[in-house]
Design a protein around this motif. Structure first.
Motif, short mmCIF file in Angstrom:
data_model
loop_
_atom_site.label_atom_id
_atom_site.label_comp_id
_atom_site.label_asym_id
_atom_site.label_seq_id
_atom_site.Cartn_x
_atom_site.Cartn_y
_atom_site.Cartn_z
N ILE A 16 0.84 -1.19 0.00
CA ILE A 16 0.00 0.00 0.00
C ILE A 16 0.88 1.25 0.00
O ILE A 16 1.93 1.29 0.64
N GLY A 17 0.45 2.25 -0.73
CA GLY A 17 1.22 3.50 -0.74
C GLY A 17 0.77 4.42 -1.85
O GLY A 17 -0.33 4.28 -2.39
N GLU A 50 -8.87 4.85 -8.55
CA GLU A 50 -7.67 4.01 -8.60
C GLU A 50 -6.57 4.53 -7.67
O GLU A 50 -5.83 3.75 -7.08
N SER A 51 -6.50 5.84 -7.53
CA SER A 51 -5.57 6.42 -6.57
C SER A 51 -5.99 6.06 -5.14
O SER A 51 -5.15 5.70 -4.31
N MET A 52 -7.28 6.15 -4.88
CA MET A 52 -7.78 5.80 -3.55
C MET A 52 -7.55 4.32 -3.25
O MET A 52 -7.21 3.94 -2.13
N PHE A 53 -7.73 3.46 -4.26
CA PHE A 53 -7.49 2.03 -4.11
C PHE A 53 -6.03 1.76 -3.76
O PHE A 53 -5.72 0.95 -2.89
N LEU A 54 -5.13 2.48 -4.43
CA LEU A 54 -3.70 2.34 -4.18
C LEU A 54 -3.34 2.68 -2.73
O LEU A 54 -2.48 2.05 -2.13
N GLU A 60 -13.22 -0.93 -1.51
CA GLU A 60 -12.69 -2.26 -1.22
C GLU A 60 -11.19 -2.15 -0.98
O GLU A 60 -10.53 -1.25 -1.49
N SER A 61 -10.66 -3.06 -0.18
CA SER A 61 -9.23 -3.04 0.13
C SER A 61 -8.47 -3.95 -0.84
O SER A 61 -8.95 -5.04 -1.17
N SER A 99 -14.80 -5.66 -9.99
CA SER A 99 -14.00 -5.37 -8.81
C SER A 99 -12.54 -5.26 -9.20
O SER A 99 -12.03 -6.06 -9.98
N LEU A 100 -11.84 -4.27 -8.62
CA LEU A 100 -10.41 -4.13 -8.87
C LEU A 100 -9.61 -5.27 -8.26
O LEU A 100 -8.42 -5.43 -8.58
#
Length: 335
Positions: A16-17, A50-54, A60-61, A99-100
């Motif tokens: 994560i980052g 996608e930035s928030m997912f990163l 979703e985590s 889902s990603l």
């Protein structure tokens, strides 16, 4: 002709980052499974989700190592069992209908479910073709499907310089309604007006409620389209008309969002949480949404605005640029 390389570059992240955790992994060329296609990617449209997912701040985590990316355009080069072979060779783009943690499009190729593949108007380039579905369907679902936007309605559009915000401005204009776009500073005001916003409020310099009351003759806006949340919802509620609706479709403020109870009671407001997943999860809603977008693009009423393109090798830099919030419109990565 299909690419015969046995390996492909897929962008994944193993921790994560921020943008710096994205890396190019050399992986075997994947084959589509049942109900899937393989797209030879030509362009990738970046999205805030996608930035928030990163950063693990999304709906979703991530399950690591994780792929990323909702939107790509390219050419279908292989199909799995149960998919019509006539798709092979077609130019298409992906809709964010997955889902990603199951699929992602950051790569030289992308495996995606066939229900998340759509042909787009032939007059669009690959860069434009990857810049339509997320933004227009997100705005369509709130404003058209749920909001029943009609001629003469006032619509407050916050974070208006985003690709979704610009799509909302175009939809509002197409339906004969009146857009009130908001932006934090004057830097983007002129461009938003040029893109068709009827009014622009610079929130760091102007009183939102006072300006909306001035514009609407103290009636307020019937619809509010907001991806920010946070304490700003208080002012938005005051700027909303009696029996109006506030659509909350994001959490960019990254802070708790208080419920404006007394204002909601006095005005009988609807505050509705919304994502485009509701539209894309239903085959009929999805078909209607895609037809609405397709037809308006063909008619020239919608034209995706691309702020800047980056080569695939610079996808990390593209993500950094997205996180700078400097863009007006879509950021696209090309292959």
């Amino acid at each position: 002709m299909p690419d015969t390389a046995k390996t492909v570059k897929i962008v994944r992240f193993h921790k994560i980052g921020g943008p710096e955790v994205l890396q190019f992994d050399e992986l075997p060329l994947p084959e589509p499974g049942k109900g899937e296609v393989r797209l030879r990617v030509k362009a990738i449209g970046l999205n805030r989700a996608e930035s928030m997912f990163l950063h693990n701040r999304y709906l979703e985590s991530p399950v690591l190592p994780s792929t990323n990316g909702y939107e790509a355009s390219g050419i279908v080069e292989a199909v799995g069992h149960g998919v019509d072979t006539s798709w092979i060779g077609k130019t298409a783009s992906t809709t964010p209908a997955f889902s990603l943690n199951q699929y992602g499009v950051y790569g030289e190729v992308a495996i995606v479910p066939i229900h998340a593949v759509a042909e787009y108007p032939a007059k669009l380039s690959f860069e434009e073709g990857t810049s339509i579905w997320m933004q227009y369907i997100t705005a369509y679902g709130a404003l058209i499907y749920y909001g029943h936007l009609t001629k003469g309605d006032y619509v407050i559009i916050t974070a208006a310089s985003s690709s979704v915000g610009i799509a909302a401005i175009e939809i509002t204009k197409a339906e004969g309604a009146i857009s009130i776009a908001t932006t934090r500073t004057t830097a983007k005001k002129a461009e938003l007006l040029a893109l068709g916003a009827d009014h622009v409020i610079v929130t760091e310099e102007e009183d939102l409620v006072a300006r909306v009351n001035q514009i609407t003759a103290n009636q307020g806006a019937r619809l509010v389209f907001d991806p920010i949340g946070g304490k700003g919802i208080e002012a938005l509620a005051h700027a909303t008309a009696v029996l109006g609706t506030i659509f909350e479709y994001g959490a960019l403020a990254m802070e708790p969002t208080p419920y404006p109870l007394f204002t909601a009671l006095s005005k009988r407001l609807i505050i509705q949480g919304y994502t485009l997943r509701d539209i894309l999860a239903d085959p009929i809603k999805s078909q209607d949404a895609k037809k609405y977008v397709f037809d308006n693009i063909v008619a020239g009423k919608f034209k995706p605005r691309i702020d800047r393109t980056f080569p695939f090798a610079q996808i990390v830099e593209a993500h950094r640029y997205m996180e700078s919030n400097a863009q007006i419109g879509k950021i696209v990565v090309t292959l």
